[in-house]
Design a protein around this motif. Structure first.
Motif, PDB file in Angstrom:
ATOM      1  N   ASP A  72      73.712  63.325  17.926  1.00 47.58           N
ATOM      2  CA  ASP A  72      74.541  62.115  17.918  1.00 47.58           C
ATOM      3  C   ASP A  72      74.916  61.745  19.351  1.00 47.58           C
ATOM      4  OD1 ASP A  72      76.729  63.750  18.667  1.00 47.58           O
ATOM      5  OD2 ASP A  72      77.612  63.724  16.667  1.00 47.58           O
ATOM      6  N   LYS A  73      75.709  60.684  19.515  1.00 50.61           N
ATOM      7  CA  LYS A  73      76.058  60.192  20.851  1.00 50.61           C
ATOM      8  C   LYS A  73      76.880  61.197  21.658  1.00 50.61           C
ATOM      9  CE  LYS A  73      79.955  57.649  18.982  1.00 50.61           C
ATOM     10  NZ  LYS A  73      80.520  56.348  18.702  1.00 50.61           N
ATOM     11  N   ASN A  74      77.469  62.188  20.981  1.00 49.60           N
ATOM     12  CA  ASN A  74      78.240  63.223  21.677  1.00 49.60           C
ATOM     13  C   ASN A  74      77.431  64.487  21.939  1.00 49.60           C
ATOM     14  OD1 ASN A  74      80.652  61.664  21.654  1.00 49.60           O
ATOM     15  ND2 ASN A  74      80.943  62.233  19.510  1.00 49.60           N
ATOM     16  N   ASN A  76      76.018  66.360  19.562  1.00 55.45           N
ATOM     17  CA  ASN A  76      76.054  67.271  18.409  1.00 55.45           C
ATOM     18  C   ASN A  76      74.748  67.155  17.620  1.00 55.45           C
ATOM     19  OD1 ASN A  76      78.808  68.048  18.888  1.00 55.45           O
ATOM     20  ND2 ASN A  76      79.389  66.044  18.087  1.00 55.45           N
TER      21      ASN A  76
END
Length: 157
Positions: A72-74, A76
């Motif tokens: 994901d964008k983080n 993860n």
């Protein structure tokens, strides 16, 4: 729509009708994506230096291909590498604000092959292979594979 289960396991005629029926407001109409519109979107993505080979390469992109880890964008992990799993739309990284052209599901187009037994054309490819967004392939219009989906095009009135 982002973060929704993609329409999949549908036949071409169902993809065609679903795309035409998408609520697009009074200032637009929806239609099944054509191969020309697909190529135009791909050219737009490839006009950016950071994604200039998106149609022919998967190695540096965060798309839902079988051999690729999806994050994901983080950062993860959403899906581990080596796992064939269809994901909700928009979980991969958008390129030019366009999601999921590479991986996830192959998408029916309006392009037809009337003289072949495999009469309809799909673009991109599904989650269970490692083929890039520029892939073009044919299938029988009555087949509904788990990796077959659709992309709608909106036309402003």
């Amino acid at each position: 729509q982002q973060n929704k289960e993609p329409y999949a396991s549908i036949k071409w005629v169902d993809a065609y009708n679903l795309a035409k029926g998408i609520e697009s407001g009074s200032n637009a109409t929806s239609y099944l994506c054509s191969s020309y519109a697909w190529d135009t979107a791909l050219s737009f993505i490839e006009s950016k230096p950071e994604s200039s080979d998106y149609g022919s390469n998967i190695s540096k992109y965060n798309g839902n291909w079988k051999s690729k880890q999806v994050v994901d964008k983080n950062g993860n992990v959403i899906k581990e590498a080596g796992v064939a799993q269809r994901l909700n739309t928009g979980l991969t990284t958008a390129l030019c604000n366009i999601y999921d052209m590479g991986g996830n599901v192959g998408e029916f187009t309006t392009e037809l092959n009337p003289v072949l037994s495999e009469t309809v054309v799909l673009r991109g490819y599904g989650y269970d292979y490692d083929l890039p967004a520029g892939t073009r392939w044919d299938t029988n219009s009555s087949y509904a594979g788990a990796g077959y989906g659709l992309r709608a095009t909106l036309f402003l009135k």
